[in-house]
Design a protein around this motif. Sequence first.
Motif, PDB file in Angstrom:
ATOM      1  N   ALA A   1       0.829  -1.208   0.000  1.00  0.00           N
ATOM      2  CA  ALA A   1       0.000   0.000   0.000  1.00  0.00           C
ATOM      3  C   ALA A   1       0.862   1.255   0.000  1.00  0.00           C
ATOM      4  CB  ALA A   1      -0.930  -0.021   1.216  1.00  0.00           C
ATOM      5  N   ALA A   2       1.942   1.247   0.797  1.00  0.00           N
ATOM      6  CA  ALA A   2       2.842   2.405   0.837  1.00  0.00           C
ATOM      7  C   ALA A   2       3.538   2.599  -0.502  1.00  0.00           C
ATOM      8  CB  ALA A   2       3.864   2.225   1.952  1.00  0.00           C
ATOM      9  N   ALA A   3       3.946   1.507  -1.133  1.00  0.00           N
ATOM     10  CA  ALA A   3       4.660   1.603  -2.399  1.00  0.00           C
ATOM     11  C   ALA A   3       3.773   2.178  -3.495  1.00  0.00           C
ATOM     12  CB  ALA A   3       5.184   0.217  -2.804  1.00  0.00           C
ATOM     13  N   GLU A   4       2.498   1.827  -3.502  1.00  0.00           N
ATOM     14  CA  GLU A   4       1.604   2.361  -4.532  1.00  0.00           C
ATOM     15  C   GLU A   4       1.497   3.877  -4.433  1.00  0.00           C
ATOM     16  OE1 GLU A   4      -2.142   0.670  -5.258  1.00  0.00           O
ATOM     17  OE2 GLU A   4      -1.311  -1.250  -5.926  1.00  0.00           O
ATOM     18  N   ARG A   5       1.545   4.404  -3.225  1.00  0.00           N
ATOM     19  CA  ARG A   5       1.460   5.862  -3.056  1.00  0.00           C
ATOM     20  C   ARG A   5       2.635   6.561  -3.717  1.00  0.00           C
ATOM     21  NH1 ARG A   5       3.184   9.247   1.683  1.00  0.00           N
ATOM     22  NH2 ARG A   5       2.105  11.242   1.453  1.00  0.00           N
ATOM     23  N   PHE A   6       3.809   5.964  -3.636  1.00  0.00           N
ATOM     24  CA  PHE A   6       5.009   6.599  -4.172  1.00  0.00           C
ATOM     25  C   PHE A   6       5.327   6.154  -5.606  1.00  0.00           C
ATOM     26  CE2 PHE A   6       5.625   7.197   0.337  1.00  0.00           C
ATOM     27  CZ  PHE A   6       6.289   8.405   0.435  1.00  0.00           C
ATOM     28  N   LEU A   7       5.087   4.896  -5.912  1.00  0.00           N
ATOM     29  CA  LEU A   7       5.575   4.311  -7.166  1.00  0.00           C
ATOM     30  C   LEU A   7       4.473   3.994  -8.159  1.00  0.00           C
ATOM     31  CD1 LEU A   7       8.192   1.877  -5.594  1.00  0.00           C
ATOM     32  CD2 LEU A   7       8.554   4.225  -6.393  1.00  0.00           C
ATOM     33  N   GLY A   8       3.212   4.180  -7.758  1.00  0.00           N
ATOM     34  CA  GLY A   8       2.120   3.911  -8.668  1.00  0.00           C
ATOM     35  C   GLY A   8       1.544   2.517  -8.481  1.00  0.00           C
ATOM     36  N   PRO A   9       0.408   2.245  -9.134  1.00  0.00           N
ATOM     37  CA  PRO A   9      -0.265   0.956  -8.967  1.00  0.00           C
ATOM     38  C   PRO A   9       0.612  -0.221  -9.404  1.00  0.00           C
ATOM     39  CG  PRO A   9      -1.703   2.548 -10.054  1.00  0.00           C
ATOM     40  CD  PRO A   9      -0.342   3.159 -10.016  1.00  0.00           C
ATOM     41  N   VAL A  10       0.474  -1.323  -8.698  1.00  0.00           N
ATOM     42  CA  VAL A  10       1.188  -2.555  -9.042  1.00  0.00           C
ATOM     43  C   VAL A  10       0.462  -3.241 -10.191  1.00  0.00           C
ATOM     44  CG1 VAL A  10       1.912  -4.827  -8.200  1.00  0.00           C
ATOM     45  CG2 VAL A  10       2.047  -2.834  -6.701  1.00  0.00           C
ATOM     46  N   LYS A  11       1.237  -3.755 -11.140  1.00  0.00           N
ATOM     47  CA  LYS A  11       0.649  -4.513 -12.233  1.00  0.00           C
ATOM     48  C   LYS A  11      -0.078  -5.731 -11.683  1.00  0.00           C
ATOM     49  CE  LYS A  11       2.445  -2.109 -15.704  1.00  0.00           C
ATOM     50  NZ  LYS A  11       1.628  -1.434 -16.738  1.00  0.00           N
ATOM     51  N   GLN A  12      -1.266  -6.011 -12.223  1.00  0.00           N
ATOM     52  CA  GLN A  12      -2.058  -7.126 -11.740  1.00  0.00           C
ATOM     53  C   GLN A  12      -2.519  -7.999 -12.889  1.00  0.00           C
ATOM     54  OE1 GLN A  12      -5.193  -5.389  -9.363  1.00  0.00           O
ATOM     55  NE2 GLN A  12      -3.875  -5.214  -7.561  1.00  0.00           N
ATOM     56  N   GLY A  13      -2.903  -9.211 -12.540  1.00  0.00           N
ATOM     57  CA  GLY A  13      -3.307 -10.193 -13.541  1.00  0.00           C
ATOM     58  C   GLY A  13      -2.515 -11.476 -13.334  1.00  0.00           C
ATOM     59  N   ARG A  14      -2.967 -12.532 -13.942  1.00  0.00           N
ATOM     60  CA  ARG A  14      -2.343 -13.840 -13.716  1.00  0.00           C
ATOM     61  C   ARG A  14      -0.866 -13.841 -14.086  1.00  0.00           C
ATOM     62  NH1 ARG A  14      -5.107 -19.544 -15.649  1.00  0.00           N
ATOM     63  NH2 ARG A  14      -3.641 -20.943 -14.566  1.00  0.00           N
ATOM     64  N   LEU A  15      -0.545 -13.271 -15.245  1.00  0.00           N
ATOM     65  CA  LEU A  15       0.853 -13.238 -15.674  1.00  0.00           C
ATOM     66  C   LEU A  15       1.684 -12.362 -14.745  1.00  0.00           C
ATOM     67  CD1 LEU A  15       3.142 -13.843 -17.648  1.00  0.00           C
ATOM     68  CD2 LEU A  15       2.347 -11.903 -19.034  1.00  0.00           C
ATOM     69  N   TRP A  16       1.182 -11.176 -14.401  1.00  0.00           N
ATOM     70  CA  TRP A  16       1.943 -10.265 -13.545  1.00  0.00           C
ATOM     71  C   TRP A  16       2.090 -10.813 -12.134  1.00  0.00           C
ATOM     72  CZ3 TRP A  16       5.122  -7.034 -15.422  1.00  0.00           C
ATOM     73  CH2 TRP A  16       4.868  -6.407 -16.648  1.00  0.00           C
ATOM     74  N   ASP A  17       1.085 -11.541 -11.660  1.00  0.00           N
ATOM     75  CA  ASP A  17       1.221 -12.152 -10.338  1.00  0.00           C
ATOM     76  C   ASP A  17       2.409 -13.104 -10.309  1.00  0.00           C
ATOM     77  OD1 ASP A  17      -0.994 -10.758  -9.547  1.00  0.00           O
ATOM     78  OD2 ASP A  17      -2.381 -12.458  -9.646  1.00  0.00           O
ATOM     79  N   TRP A  18       2.617 -13.822 -11.396  1.00  0.00           N
ATOM     80  CA  TRP A  18       3.772 -14.735 -11.475  1.00  0.00           C
ATOM     81  C   TRP A  18       5.069 -13.959 -11.617  1.00  0.00           C
ATOM     82  CZ3 TRP A  18       7.389 -15.446 -15.382  1.00  0.00           C
ATOM     83  CH2 TRP A  18       8.265 -16.519 -15.189  1.00  0.00           C
ATOM     84  N   VAL A  19       5.072 -12.960 -12.507  1.00  0.00           N
ATOM     85  CA  VAL A  19       6.294 -12.196 -12.759  1.00  0.00           C
ATOM     86  C   VAL A  19       6.777 -11.503 -11.490  1.00  0.00           C
ATOM     87  CG1 VAL A  19       7.238 -10.173 -13.961  1.00  0.00           C
ATOM     88  CG2 VAL A  19       5.861 -11.836 -15.215  1.00  0.00           C
TER      89      VAL A  19
END
Length: 327
Positions: free
Chosen positions: A112-130
Amino acid sequence: MTTEPLTWPDEVDDIIRGDLTVAVAYNTPAGGTVVASVSPVGLADREAGVVGFTTSLGFPRKLERILRDPRVSLAYHTRLHGYADHPPYVLAQGRAALDMQPSPERLAALAAAAERFLGPVKQGRLWDWVLREYLQERVFVDVTVERIAVWPDLTTHGSPDVTGPALPPAPDPQRPPKNGTAPRVPVGTQLRKIADMPHRLLGYQGADGFPVVIPVRVTGHDETGLQLEAAPGLLPPGGRRAGLLAHAFNAQCAGLGMRTFTGWLTVTGERALYAPHTAKALAAPANKTLIALGNGLMAKHGLRRARRDGTADRLRALATGGAAPAR
């Protein structure tokens, strides 16, 4: 006997919680200092007197050096692209402890803290693995602050306001390395590589062993090294091992560049000469998708390597105070 945590005023807390990028310095076994940039995403607990950042098992040398000598410093040296706008330069010095197996709750709070500074985290099945290893296999570096020095502005001119023990006098000169003090990498080439990196910071061991990190300007160069300037009284006389950091970054740390040096600093009167011995570079593209892909793949590779060669077990043993397994 318990000691009350060292705390800091609201203005400093805004900076610690608001700066996007800070400089972290740690010591080397030979008496030098390495300075690198990190994004701490506001990690701090003022009531406990703790500041911090996270890193990865993919950087085992840094972790092992911090475990063997926990004296580290964080320099809050630029308000660029962050949330604070106060002018002071803040240097926090303390002793680090590593949390190498953080709880799910702590990892969720970090995300949650990182999203505030670095932007939304990539999501989805492939990104969850990556991104699995990059997001879940974090190492928290928690620094119990023993001293905070606050200069009136980012140039570090003037006298600092110090909370905790007074800053010690300048450290004694060090013995030159056996291989000599002259540059070991081409000076002109390195200067060209940092030409577009406006943030330059020098780090050296203070008389009490804590790294001192100060902003410097490169005013010239020749084959003997880089000519540096700093605010009066901050460059210690004589010769010593020192680290130099040059870096640049954009909003959310996209398009960042960093070059870290180790080398030899010689200060004679008003003249300071830095002879670089090693140079390492790190860069990230401006494209957030490419950054996420690169971070994920590097974390996977680093963790697999650390498990395969025993680095992970060795670091965990050191972190818990046990004997490190033989290599």
